[in-house]
Design an enzyme around this catalytic site. Structure first.
Site, PDB file in Angstrom:
ATOM      1  N   CYS A 174       0.829  -1.207   0.000  1.00  0.00           N
ATOM      2  CA  CYS A 174       0.000   0.000   0.000  1.00  0.00           C
ATOM      3  C   CYS A 174       0.863   1.255   0.000  1.00  0.00           C
ATOM      4  CB  CYS A 174      -0.950   0.003   1.195  1.00  0.00           C
ATOM      5  SG  CYS A 174      -0.139  -0.114   2.806  1.00  0.00           S
TER       6      CYS A 174
ATOM      7  N   HIS B 206      -1.362   1.699   7.513  1.00  0.00           N
ATOM      8  CA  HIS B 206      -1.851   1.532   6.148  1.00  0.00           C
ATOM      9  C   HIS B 206      -1.740   2.859   5.413  1.00  0.00           C
ATOM     10  CE1 HIS B 206      -4.125   0.000   2.796  1.00  0.00           C
ATOM     11  NE2 HIS B 206      -5.090   0.894   2.969  1.00  0.00           N
TER      12      HIS B 206
END
Length: 822
Positions: free
Chosen positions: A288, A770
């Site tokens: 990510c 994230h």
């Protein structure tokens, strides 16, 4: 080519230049821009007696042309070009000589500029006014025009000569809802127009049915304010709407009407639409961080246009030893096309596997599938892309010169010129800026000034070292879990105790800070112990209240059979009087704990000798300061005779959760910039060598922004590390979406204004978290959230939410066109 021919060409060139320099500028004449680097290479080639200098190749101007410039009309130059440093201006005769000898390199265009008159003075009008336009929903381009150009002349640039000859054309403007539509028609009479927009069918009202109307409009011009009517004779440079940074032309015409030179623009009409650039990216496993950086970069219009139109193909430098031989540029170009030619939010997901594989081959830290840093990936990617398309094939050796008291402007120009002699690419054109660094010797006052290029501006956050330390406050047999804001870098234990004392009303002299290990006291901290050496969450910190001069540690355990014991609670600090007996005092403490947990129990029925034995704790070291005792409970007696579960009894000793720490207020981006440019004194570990004193000195240092790029990437330093611990700084940063004005941070006198177009966000803590991205699509002007394969439209207000202000890690700004005066 032999030496004689080279010398002959050089003489012809010098003769033309000498002739022109002796005559005044004449209005109506034309001059041409050439890359200063190419001209220097050609002159070195002509003067080389050894034959070792390589031929210059075709004349290059592509490094001078704005990436969004149209091939039609007059090419727009890049922002911030400096005469003699980036380009030279040559007369038409000299230009014709060079082009007859060498021609133009691939991707280069003739950049012609007229001689204009201002009052009685003639000058070469290098900085022509320009207007933005696009064909349909294609890529936004820029078109220059000489001063005095009319609307009719501008229109004729777009269409073919045949189309212009076969129709009588006029331009008519009407206004509604802040939109202006320009249409072309043929007719034998004047036609009156009331008002219409570009979305209407112009073959119907408001025109009279007897009028002969072309079925499709040629231009539509949008602007944000005011009313304006123009005709063919209107002079563009006097129209404030067309020159406004928010105005642009939309060309709506059949492809056969357009000049063939606009082929790349016509293709963009086919390739780009309102869902272009909205493809997600597949997460390959903890990638990510890569997807976030790629989506931000994908929405950088100058770089994406460069790759979408295939300009990188002709500029790949395959001989560069620190590049990838073009492999990464080709892989990135293919990925950009996948992202921008997909089906957008309808479900298209691009696969970055090949790109990642190529990047990992040359940047080994990105080979695996571990979570990494989006800023580090972006830095590696842009550096490698730069070397892959670096226009400098043979990098010259450059000897750096000392500042020696010279003016800043002179040193900065020299440093930038030296940088461009070795680095010249689309990355440098758009992303590279320049820092000014000043180091002053405290002994002799010598001031060393240097200017260095940068790719990012990495900003510290005010109070970045301010974090929370979890401690348990214990008084008697009552405990409260507290989260205390502390400066983990500079603060010591006494600072922690000051905060606890202020929160609890307890005198600091009564507070005992202890590290607990295996449910026993391990050491009492000294008041000067640095908090940076505390490693949480592994270090269990408790602060006790000692309410007498004779405190004693009490540890609780339960018989486990076979001579083993198990801890049942954390230790308590029992305050004793000088002559008080220990056993009755401990039994009184235990009785209070039991009565609190079991209020109906009759304490007189307890056989204290059977309930627990009390042993002196000989395991405590000298660092624990006080003596201690261990209370070992009998499992059999508690369970069979009292019917008591000791786990339930000691549940009441579990700490209560204290009030949450108030969230710090947001800091402004300007606060971060001010901290970055603040003068600092170097530490004793960073001594600087003064060439005047001939010794290492603890000097003062100051950093300033000097030259800012077209695309400004700001890195917020959210991750802090010390010897034993690391932490993410979640301070809210209030950053402007539009109108970032940096004039107060630029001693160079620039006045740049920037608008935000992308944010790389990191959610969560240091150990994982994230990454996502927020980016503004440069085709439809809307903001979108990119979360790996998921793409969703968001409102611009999302960028100013508290969550986004805490998670923003990289800020991408693009310079406004009307402030590119570098």
């Amino acid at each position: 080519m032999d030496l004689a021919n080279r010398v002959d060409r050089a003489r012809q060139w010098e003769s033309v230049i000498a002739s022109v320099e002796s005559t005044p500028l004449e209005p109506g004449n034309w001059w041409f821009l050439i890359s200063a680097g190419w001209l220097r290479s050609w002159q070195s080639y002509c003067q080389d007696l050894t034959g070792a200098a390589p031929p210059p190749g075709g004349i290059t101007t592509d490094n001078l042309i704005h990436p969004l410039s149209s091939k039609l009309g007059f090419a727009q130059t890049r922002d911030g070009l400096v005469v003699d440093e980036d380009y030279v201006v040559v007369p038409e005769e000299a230009w014709n000589l060079l082009t007859s000898w060498y021609g133009l390199s691939e991707g280069s265009l003739a950049i012609s500029r007229p001689v204009a008159v201002n009052g009685e003075s003639a000058f070469i009008d290098v900085n022509l006014p320009s207007v933005k336009f696009r064909i349909g929903n294609g890529t936004m381009r820029r078109l220059c025009f000489p001063r005095g150009y009319t609307v009719g002349q501008l229109k004729r640039i777009f269409i073919t000569k045949e189309e212009a000859e076969k129709r009588e054309e006029r331009l008519m403007f009407g206004e509604e809802n802040n939109e202006i539509c320009v249409t072309s028609f043929t007719g034998e009479e004047d036609i009156s127009v009331t008002s219409f927009t570009g979305d209407e069918d112009i073959s119907g009202a408001p025109f009279n049915s007897k009028d002969k109307i072309e079925q499709s409009p040629l231009f539509t011009v949008y602007y944000n304010e005011g009313r304006k009517s123009l005709d063919n004779d209107a002079v563009l440079v006097s129209d404030t709407h067309l020159l406004n940074s928010d105005a642009y032309l939309v060309v709506d015409a059949a492809p056969e009407m357009l000049q063939c030179d606009a082929e790349d623009v016509k293709q963009s009409l086919i390739k780009l639409n309102d869902t272009s650039g909205l493809s997600g990216l597949r997460n390959l496993g903890n990638t990510c961080f890569m997807n976030s950086a790629l989506q931000c970069l994908s929405n950088c219009e100058p770089l994406t246009s460069f790759f979408l139109h295939g300009h990188h193909v002709s500029q790949i430098n395959r001989s560069n030893p620190i590049g990838t031989g073009g492999a990464l540029a080709e892989a990135y170009g293919a990925l950009v096309k996948d992202i921008w030619q997909g089906n957008g939010c309808c479900g298209n997901v691009a696969d970055p596997s090949r790109f990642k594989h190529i990047l990992g081959r040359f940047e080994h830290r990105f080979m695996g599938y571990h979570q990494q840093d989006s800023q580090e990936l972006l830095s590696a990617l842009l550096d490698r892309l730069h070397e892959d398309v670096n226009r400098i094939v043979h990098k010259p050796y450059i000897e750096l010169q000392d500042s020696d008291g010279r003016p800043d402007c002179e040193i900065a120009k020299e440093s930038w010129t030296n940088h461009k002699l070795r680095n010249d690419s689309v990355v440098v054109d758009n992303f590279h800026g320049q820092f000014r660094s000043s180091v002053v010797c405290p002994n002799c006052g010598y001031n060393s000034v240097t200017f260095d290029p940068f790719l990012f501006v990495s900003l510290p956050l005010p109070n970045a070292s301010l974090s929370t330390l979890e401690v348990t406050f214990v008084r008697h047999d009552h405990a409260i879990q507290m989260r205390i804001p502390v400066d983990r870098v500079h603060a010591k234990i006494d600072n922690l105790l000051d905060s606890i004392g202020e929160a609890t009303g307890i005198s600091v002299s009564q507070l005992v800070p202890v590290e607990i290990y295996d449910h026993s006291p391990y050491k009492v901290y000294r008041k000067d112990y640095p908090l940076s050496r505390i490693n949480q969450p592994s270090d269990d910190i408790k602060v006790y209240v000692a309410e007498s001069d004779f405190p004693v540690w009490i540890t609780f355990k339960l018989e486990a059979g076979g001579g083993y014991t198990l801890p049942v609670a954390f230790p308590l600090l029992l305050s004793m009087e000088k002559d008080e007996e220990i056993v009755p005092a401990i039994r009184s403490l235990v009785a209070g704990i039991i009565k609190t947990a079991l209020p109906n129990i009759d304490l007189s029925t307890i056989d204290w000798d059977k309930l627990a034995r009390i042993d002196e704790d000989r395991s405590l070291g000298i660092d624990c300061l006080y003596s201690g005792y261990i209370v070992v409970f009998s499992r059999t007696y508690c369970r069979d005779e009292l019917g008591v579960d000791l786990g339930t009894v000691f549940e009441n000793l579990e700490p209560e959760v204290g009030p949450p720490v108030s969230q710090p207020k947001a800091v402004s981006l300007q606060d971060c910039l001010d901290l970055f440019t603040m003068e600092e004194r170097l530490s004793a570990d960073e001594l600087w060598y003064c060439k005047r004193c001939k010794d290492h000195q603890q000097a003062s240092k100051k950093m300033d922004l000097w030259r800012l790029p077209n695309v400004l990437v700001i890195h917020l330093k959210r991750f802090s590390y010390s010897r034993l611990w690391g932490e993410k700084v979640s301070t809210r940063v209030d950053y402007p979406i539009n109108g970032l004005d940096l004039r107060s941070n630029l001693p160079s006198g620039e006045h740049p204004v920037y608008d935000l177009f992308a944010v790389s966000n990191h959610h969560g803590g240091l150990g994982g978290g994230h990454y996502t991205a927020l980016a503004k699509n440069f085709v439809n002007g809307q903001w979108f959230n990119f979360d790996d394969s998921y793409v969703s439209k968001v409102d611009a207000s999302t960028l100013q939410s508290k969550d986004t202000q805490r998670s923003a890690y990289l800020l991408f700004y693009i310079r406004r066109d009307d402030t590119n005066n570098r």
